[in-house]
Design an enzyme around this catalytic site. Structure first.
Site, PDB file in Angstrom:
ATOM      1  N   CYS A 156      42.059 126.289 146.452  1.00 47.86           N
ATOM      2  CA  CYS A 156      42.485 125.049 146.904  1.00 47.86           C
ATOM      3  C   CYS A 156      40.873 124.290 146.483  1.00 47.86           C
ATOM      4  O   CYS A 156      41.333 123.089 147.143  1.00 47.86           O
ATOM      5  CB  CYS A 156      42.282 125.217 148.576  1.00 47.86           C
ATOM      6  SG  CYS A 156      40.403 125.805 149.083  1.00 47.86           S
TER       7      CYS A 156
ATOM      8  N   ARG B 244      26.749 118.058 144.043  1.00 40.10           N
ATOM      9  CA  ARG B 244      28.903 117.762 143.895  1.00 40.10           C
ATOM     10  C   ARG B 244      28.903 116.324 144.228  1.00 40.10           C
ATOM     11  O   ARG B 244      29.518 115.779 143.812  1.00 40.10           O
ATOM     12  CB  ARG B 244      30.092 118.260 145.049  1.00 40.10           C
ATOM     13  CG  ARG B 244      29.328 118.356 146.806  1.00 40.10           C
ATOM     14  CD  ARG B 244      29.961 119.160 146.835  1.00 40.10           C
ATOM     15  NE  ARG B 244      31.497 119.001 147.700  1.00 40.10           N
ATOM     16  CZ  ARG B 244      32.622 119.495 148.000  1.00 40.10           C
ATOM     17  NH1 ARG B 244      32.239 120.577 149.100  1.00 40.10           N
ATOM     18  NH2 ARG B 244      33.652 118.762 148.535  1.00 40.10           N
TER      19      ARG B 244
ATOM     20  N   GLU C 244      33.642 130.347 147.786  1.00 42.57           N
ATOM     21  CA  GLU C 244      33.036 129.541 147.679  1.00 42.57           C
ATOM     22  C   GLU C 244      31.435 129.265 147.336  1.00 42.57           C
ATOM     23  O   GLU C 244      30.783 128.151 146.723  1.00 42.57           O
ATOM     24  CB  GLU C 244      33.453 128.098 148.379  1.00 42.57           C
ATOM     25  CG  GLU C 244      32.772 127.980 150.321  1.00 42.57           C
ATOM     26  CD  GLU C 244      33.700 126.939 150.499  1.00 42.57           C
ATOM     27  OE1 GLU C 244      33.716 125.933 150.424  1.00 42.57           O
ATOM     28  OE2 GLU C 244      33.222 127.358 152.172  1.00 42.57           O
TER      29      GLU C 244
ATOM     30  N   ARG D 238      40.939 126.015 158.160  1.00 40.74           N
ATOM     31  CA  ARG D 238      39.859 126.599 157.818  1.00 40.74           C
ATOM     32  C   ARG D 238      38.739 126.488 159.454  1.00 40.74           C
ATOM     33  O   ARG D 238      39.339 124.896 159.446  1.00 40.74           O
ATOM     34  CB  ARG D 238      39.468 125.630 156.948  1.00 40.74           C
ATOM     35  CG  ARG D 238      38.197 125.765 156.364  1.00 40.74           C
ATOM     36  CD  ARG D 238      37.535 125.622 154.927  1.00 40.74           C
ATOM     37  NE  ARG D 238      37.180 124.474 155.058  1.00 40.74           N
ATOM     38  CZ  ARG D 238      36.573 123.495 154.339  1.00 40.74           C
ATOM     39  NH1 ARG D 238      36.756 123.682 153.101  1.00 40.74           N
ATOM     40  NH2 ARG D 238      36.615 122.468 154.095  1.00 40.74           N
TER      41      ARG D 238
ATOM     42  N   HIS E  91      38.245 103.576 154.938  1.00 38.18           N
ATOM     43  CA  HIS E  91      39.512 104.011 155.896  1.00 38.18           C
ATOM     44  C   HIS E  91      41.166 102.824 155.143  1.00 38.18           C
ATOM     45  O   HIS E  91      41.795 103.301 154.807  1.00 38.18           O
ATOM     46  CB  HIS E  91      39.361 103.342 157.413  1.00 38.18           C
ATOM     47  CG  HIS E  91      38.152 104.224 157.608  1.00 38.18           C
ATOM     48  ND1 HIS E  91      38.251 105.685 158.223  1.00 38.18           N
ATOM     49  CD2 HIS E  91      37.249 104.252 158.664  1.00 38.18           C
ATOM     50  CE1 HIS E  91      37.718 106.542 158.725  1.00 38.18           C
ATOM     51  NE2 HIS E  91      37.180 105.322 159.261  1.00 38.18           N
TER      52      HIS E  91
ATOM     53  N   ASN F 162      35.113 123.451 144.284  1.00 38.56           N
ATOM     54  CA  ASN F 162      34.014 122.154 144.176  1.00 38.56           C
ATOM     55  C   ASN F 162      32.544 122.432 144.780  1.00 38.56           C
ATOM     56  O   ASN F 162      31.764 122.354 144.209  1.00 38.56           O
ATOM     57  CB  ASN F 162      34.515 121.263 145.828  1.00 38.56           C
ATOM     58  CG  ASN F 162      36.065 121.038 145.594  1.00 38.56           C
ATOM     59  OD1 ASN F 162      36.686 121.270 145.002  1.00 38.56           O
ATOM     60  ND2 ASN F 162      36.739 120.156 146.625  1.00 38.56           N
ATOM     61  N   ASP F 163      32.259 123.311 145.997  1.00 39.73           N
ATOM     62  CA  ASP F 163      31.762 124.088 145.950  1.00 39.73           C
ATOM     63  C   ASP F 163      30.632 125.412 145.453  1.00 39.73           C
ATOM     64  O   ASP F 163      30.095 125.193 145.019  1.00 39.73           O
ATOM     65  CB  ASP F 163      31.375 124.844 147.854  1.00 39.73           C
ATOM     66  CG  ASP F 163      31.072 123.684 148.871  1.00 39.73           C
ATOM     67  OD1 ASP F 163      30.244 122.500 148.799  1.00 39.73           O
ATOM     68  OD2 ASP F 163      31.943 123.156 149.870  1.00 39.73           O
TER      69      ASP F 163
HETATM   70  C1  PEP Z   1      35.834 123.316 147.744  1.00 40.83           C
HETATM   71  O1  PEP Z   1      34.732 123.568 148.488  1.00 40.83           O
HETATM   72  O2  PEP Z   1      35.638 123.972 147.119  1.00 40.83           O
HETATM   73  C2  PEP Z   1      37.051 123.085 149.636  1.00 40.83           C
HETATM   74  C3  PEP Z   1      37.884 123.542 148.933  1.00 40.83           C
HETATM   75  O3  PEP Z   1      36.085 122.835 150.129  1.00 40.83           O
HETATM   76  P1  PEP Z   1      35.411 121.669 150.559  1.00 40.83           P
HETATM   77  O4  PEP Z   1      35.950 120.471 149.689  1.00 40.83           O
HETATM   78  O5  PEP Z   1      36.110 121.105 151.938  1.00 40.83           O
HETATM   79  O6  PEP Z   1      34.590 121.974 150.733  1.00 40.83           O
HETATM   80 MG    MG Z   2      33.941 123.833 150.014  1.00 41.74          MG
END
Ligand code: PEP
Ligand code: MG
Length: 559
Positions: A512, A475, A441, A344, A201, A464-465
């Site tokens: 994203c 990750r 993803e 989301r 935080h 990311n996923d």
């Molecule tokens: C992703 O997986 O790229 C994503 C944007 O979602 P998160 O990072 O919240 O899993």
């Molecule tokens: Mg994700």
């Protein structure tokens, strides 16, 4: 956390440098304030029997003081930062837990000092968090330390004097968001801590206050003295103690360049986002709070490409009610209006919030995102209703995470429609054409994207996923971070498949994941045909600057 500190230069006795983890950007010059460090062993343990009533009294007084002080800070925080005031409210809840008070009083009655009883009881409670599998919950164990510290300060009649912070840089073992806020108000310029995380935080607060910060500098409070002249470089994580004149001039110049860059980027906030040859790119932001949304709007975001609703659960430590969600979504959609707000659905499980989920051996491959929601339709329904009820301004989109089969999507869409029809029957007004889309993803979703596209209004690629699942590399696992590569052709090919499917069926496609903000990815993404890019707010202007220099006709020929 690993010790990142290292003694860079020792040849000049005058100047010392240490390297830690940069957690909030910026350069500042100031005098060190080293926070007092008092370990549990500094307190007496036992009291005599006749001192017990007095000790109980002392504990009650400290409790009242600490709660009044906290309430006062919450009042200040409510005006400054909604995110922080929620955190402080959590502190207050911990502090006012009557079961803990009873245990502390019992221990005092057994002949222990109030300090010892407080430390003991808070340590016991903290264990539950420290042992949690979920890193987010584990990190919350630090809340107990902060509350313990406040109570101990109260017992010792000792408070940190925030007034001495003007022009200073605070150094401590850790720092509470509360103290950081008060130091900031008193003119403190930055902070350095021995422990803490990038997602702590205090780090979040430092970034939102644009205050440079370094974490992970172990034992630094023993190496720096009060009043030492220091420079904090929050870009590279370097702390310089007793800087020479040359170093000082170097950093004055570096700070000037950083300020100039910020200023010139600031001018881009209202610039149309198109490539050199006029190809428009829709620049949006990833957010998890109202605060982030304000920053995104200030930097000229044209809407929100990803609202991570998990934040609301984490902030409240429970699944929010329909009403709590309605209020939050309404406020967010109102601020983003007329631009879209992409909400989301709760992506809980795996490394995210995991309360109420079954223990799993392999949670990243388990009940996460839509899989969880389809098992907990009560939670899913609350969220669907809240999204629709908040949709009167007609700028909300709803996005489903972790889709990997057609059936899963069909069941989800049917459930969403069923819940919407209930609202219609109840006569509750809502956006009947609210766009519903999915995250791409999982490799499966990319591979079957041509079957998914006709069912939804948009795709958003979550790199990311997508990288984690394609490369079979966690990750969060530093041991496989070289394999976790979003630029790997396997990931790019899957992205390309999804883009082609989206184009074929005429639906919107955006990105994203973190790759969206990577400086080396901008040409590639635009060249692949992505028209909607969503990144965290501080990256918006740098990204826009790059886009303005790209020639679409050139990069699109790359593929
Ligand atoms: C992703 O997986 O790229 C994503 C944007 O979602 P998160 O990072 O919240 O899993
Ligand atoms: Mg994700």
């Amino acid at each position: 956390m690993q010790n990142q500190s290292e003694h860079i230069q020792d040849t000049n006795r005058e100047e010392f440098r240490f390297k830690g983890i940069p957690t909030s950007q910026g350069i500042e010059f100031g005098k060190a304030i080293v926070l007092f460090k008092e370990g549990p062993s500094s307190y007496p343990i036992h009291i005599s029997e006749e001192s017990i009533p007095e000790e109980l009294e002392r504990f009650s007084a400290a409790l009242v003081n600490a709660s009044e002080e906290l309430q006062h800070i919450i009042d200040i925080a409510q005006k400054e930062s909604a995110k922080i005031s929620h955190i402080l409210e959590t502190y207050l809840l911990i502090l006012m837990d009557s079961i803990m008070h009873d245990s502390i009083r019992t221990r005092i009655k057994e002949g222990y000092t109030a300090e010892n009883a407080v430390i003991h009881e808070f340590d016991v409670q903290k264990q539950f968090f420290t042992l949690a599998k979920d890193p987010i919950i584990r990190e919350r164990s630090i809340d107990f330390d902060h509350v313990t510290e406040r109570l101990l300060n109260g017992l010792r009649n000792r408070t940190i004097s925030h007034a001495v912070a003007e022009g200073s840089i605070v150094i401590g073992s850790s720092i509470t968001p509360t103290d950081l806020m008060l130091f900031h108000k008193a003119g403190c310029l930055g902070f350095i801590t021995e422990i803490g995380g990038i997602a702590s935080h205090a780090s979040i607060l430092a970034r939102s206050l644009s205050m440079p910060a370094i974490i992970g500098l172990r034992d630094i409070s023993e190496k720096v003295q009060d009043e030492d002249a220091i420079i904090i470089d929050g870009f590279s994580g370097i702390l310089i103690v007793h800087p020479t004149e040359d170093t000082r001039s170097f950093y004055i110049q570096k700070k000037k360049e950083a300020d100039d860059n910020k200023l010139s980027l600031g001018l881009l906030a209202n610039t149309e986002c198109t490539t050199l040859d006029g190809y428009p790119i829709h620049l949006m932001a990833n957010i998890d709070s109202i605060e982030d949304l304000h920053v995104a709007m200030k930097y000229g975001a044209k809407g929100i490409g990803l609202l991570r609703t998990e934040y609301l659960i984490i902030a409240r430590q429970h699944f929010p009610t329909e009403q709590e969600q309605i209020e939050w979504y309404k406020e967010l959609s109102h601020i983003s209006f007329p631009h879209p707000l992409t909400i989301r659905a709760f992506d809980v499980g795996s490394d995210k919030y995991a309360e109420g989920l079954a223990e799993e051996d392999n949670p990243a491959l388990g009940l996460r995102g839509i899989r969880f929601l389809l098992q907990r339709k009560d939670i899913f329904k609350n969220q669907i209703r809240a999204v629709y009820i908040a949709s009167k301004e007609k700028n909300i989109r709803f996005m489903l995470p972790m889709i990997s089969t057609i059936n899963e999507l069909k069941i989800s869409l049917a459930f969403i429609e069923e819940s919407r029809l209930e609202l219609e029957h109840e006569g509750i007004p809502h956006d009947m054409a609210l766009p519903i889309g999915i995250m791409i993803e999982t490799p499966a979703s990319a591979l079957i994207s041509d079957s998914l596209a006709p069912l939804v209004s948009f795709f958003s690629i979550g790199t990311n996923d997508l990288t984690q699942y394609t490369m079979a590399a966690d990750r969060l696992n530093e041991y496989v971070s070289d394999i976790y590569d979003p630029f790997n052709p396997a990931v790019i090919r899957l992205m390309k498949m999804a883009i082609e499917s989206a184009k074929k069926y005429g639906i919107n496609i955006g990105i994203c994941g973190e790759l969206a903000g990577h400086s080396a990815a901008t040409e590639l993404l635009i060249g692949l045909g992505i028209q909607e890019i969503s990144v965290s707010p501080p990256l918006l202007l740098e990204l826009k600057k790059r886009i303005l220099h790209i020639n679409y006709s050139e990069v699109s020929q790359l593929h």
